[in-house]
Design a protein around this motif. Structure first.
Motif, short mmCIF file in Angstrom:
data_model
loop_
_atom_site.label_atom_id
_atom_site.label_comp_id
_atom_site.label_asym_id
_atom_site.label_seq_id
_atom_site.Cartn_x
_atom_site.Cartn_y
_atom_site.Cartn_z
N HIS A 124 0.83 -1.19 0.00
CA HIS A 124 0.00 0.00 0.00
C HIS A 124 0.87 1.25 0.00
O HIS A 124 1.86 1.33 0.71
CB HIS A 124 -0.93 0.00 1.21
CG HIS A 124 -1.86 -1.16 1.25
ND1 HIS A 124 -2.85 -1.35 0.30
CD2 HIS A 124 -1.95 -2.21 2.10
CE1 HIS A 124 -3.53 -2.45 0.58
NE2 HIS A 124 -3.00 -3.00 1.66
N GLN A 125 0.49 2.22 -0.79
CA GLN A 125 1.22 3.48 -0.87
C GLN A 125 0.53 4.55 -0.04
O GLN A 125 -0.69 4.68 -0.07
CB GLN A 125 1.29 3.93 -2.34
CG GLN A 125 1.98 2.95 -3.28
CD GLN A 125 3.49 2.96 -3.10
OE1 GLN A 125 4.08 3.97 -2.80
NE2 GLN A 125 4.10 1.81 -3.31
N HIS A 126 1.33 5.30 0.69
CA HIS A 126 0.80 6.45 1.42
C HIS A 126 0.89 7.69 0.52
O HIS A 126 1.79 7.82 -0.29
CB HIS A 126 1.60 6.71 2.70
CG HIS A 126 1.61 5.54 3.64
ND1 HIS A 126 0.49 4.77 3.88
CD2 HIS A 126 2.60 5.01 4.39
CE1 HIS A 126 0.80 3.83 4.75
NE2 HIS A 126 2.07 3.94 5.07
N ASN A 127 -0.04 8.58 0.71
CA ASN A 127 -0.05 9.85 -0.03
C ASN A 127 0.24 10.95 0.97
O ASN A 127 -0.60 11.28 1.81
CB ASN A 127 -1.40 10.05 -0.71
CG ASN A 127 -1.42 11.30 -1.56
OD1 ASN A 127 -0.39 11.73 -2.07
ND2 ASN A 127 -2.59 11.90 -1.72
N ILE A 128 1.45 11.55 0.92
CA ILE A 128 1.87 12.54 1.90
C ILE A 128 2.19 13.85 1.19
O ILE A 128 2.95 13.87 0.23
CB ILE A 128 3.10 12.07 2.69
CG1 ILE A 128 2.89 10.64 3.22
CG2 ILE A 128 3.40 13.01 3.85
CD1 ILE A 128 4.12 10.05 3.87
N ILE A 129 1.61 14.93 1.68
CA ILE A 129 1.79 16.25 1.05
C ILE A 129 2.23 17.26 2.11
O ILE A 129 1.75 17.25 3.24
CB ILE A 129 0.48 16.73 0.39
CG1 ILE A 129 0.06 15.74 -0.70
CG2 ILE A 129 0.64 18.12 -0.21
CD1 ILE A 129 -1.29 16.04 -1.32
N LEU A 130 3.18 18.12 1.74
CA LEU A 130 3.68 19.14 2.65
C LEU A 130 3.20 20.52 2.21
O LEU A 130 3.30 20.88 1.04
CB LEU A 130 5.22 19.12 2.67
CG LEU A 130 5.91 20.10 3.63
CD1 LEU A 130 5.67 19.68 5.07
CD2 LEU A 130 7.41 20.18 3.35
N PHE A 131 2.64 21.27 3.17
CA PHE A 131 2.24 22.66 2.95
C PHE A 131 3.18 23.54 3.77
O PHE A 131 3.75 23.09 4.77
CB PHE A 131 0.81 22.90 3.45
CG PHE A 131 -0.24 22.10 2.75
CD1 PHE A 131 -1.02 22.68 1.77
CD2 PHE A 131 -0.46 20.76 3.07
CE1 PHE A 131 -2.02 21.94 1.12
CE2 PHE A 131 -1.44 20.03 2.44
CZ PHE A 131 -2.22 20.62 1.45
#
Length: 217
Positions: A124-131
């Motif tokens: 499973h792939q995680h979806n991580i985003i930085l603001f």
């Protein structure tokens, strides 16, 4: 880190007849031992160097192409660059690449996903985003992932900071979609202020605590 090939790249436009050199702490910053880089196209300079130090510091300087000491030598401003970010990648690569921009500094964020023993072997792939409130985050940036081993996956992001952002704290926030077993969750962190450092930042320890979690259908 054992003896490794390090591929250095830097973006900087120089005047005709000039070149970019790399200087290291393990040569005591001796300019006589500076290594001249190669201009591949326009303002892109590269050089592959074999380095056996487990940790090293370096900086870029500009000087005359044929003779570094012929005219004025320009050192880039800012703290020394380091190899600290490479330690996370050493298990998956025999050749490393350091991508730099003149007088900007790289701040690395990461998450290590260690798989537990399970009958379900689906990856499973995680979806991580930085603001954040820095120029490099005018729009949110997604983490890159790579496989370190059969059981460990690395998610990382290299943020290029301007000189004024290196000396002042920056504010960042994480948005993450993850799957644990059969459950899909959404994680939204609080805004946190961080100071620049050469060491990679573990987002699980410094950003995600006290985050809001939501169960996704």
């Amino acid at each position: 880190m054992k003896a490794s090939q390090i591929f250095f790249t830097i973006i900087k436009q120089v005047n005709y007849g000039e070149a970019i050199y790399i200087v290291f702490d393990f040569t005591n910053w001796n300019l006589k031992k500076a290594i001249r880089m190669e201009c591949q196209m326009n303002d892109h300079w590269t050089k592959e160097i074999d380095i056996s130090c487990s940790y090293f510091e370096y900086k870029y300087v500009i000087g005359q192409y044929d003779n570094l000491f012929e005219r004025e030598i320009v050192w880039e401003k800012g703290p020394n660059r380091t190899s600290e970010n490479l330690k996370l990648l050493e298990k998956s690569q025999s050749k490393f690449q350091l991508e730099d921009i003149w007088e900007k500094r790289t701040m690395m964020f990461y998450l290590l996903d260690r798989k537990q023993k399970t009958k379900n072997r689906k990856n499973h792939q995680h979806n991580i985003i930085l603001f954040g409130s820095v120029k490099a985050l005018n729009s949110p940036v997604k983490f890159t992932n790579c496989q370190l081993s059969l059981k460990t996956q690395l998610y990382f992001l290299n943020l290029q900071l301007e000189s004024e952002e290196v000396t002042n704290p920056i504010e960042v926030q994480i948005y993450m979609q993850a799957q644990f077993k059969e459950r899909h969750i959404e994680i939204i962190s609080k805004c946190v202020k961080l100071h620049f450092r050469n060491q990679p930042i573990n987002i699980c320890e410094e950003i995600l605590p006290e985050s809001k979690c939501y169960l996704l259908k």
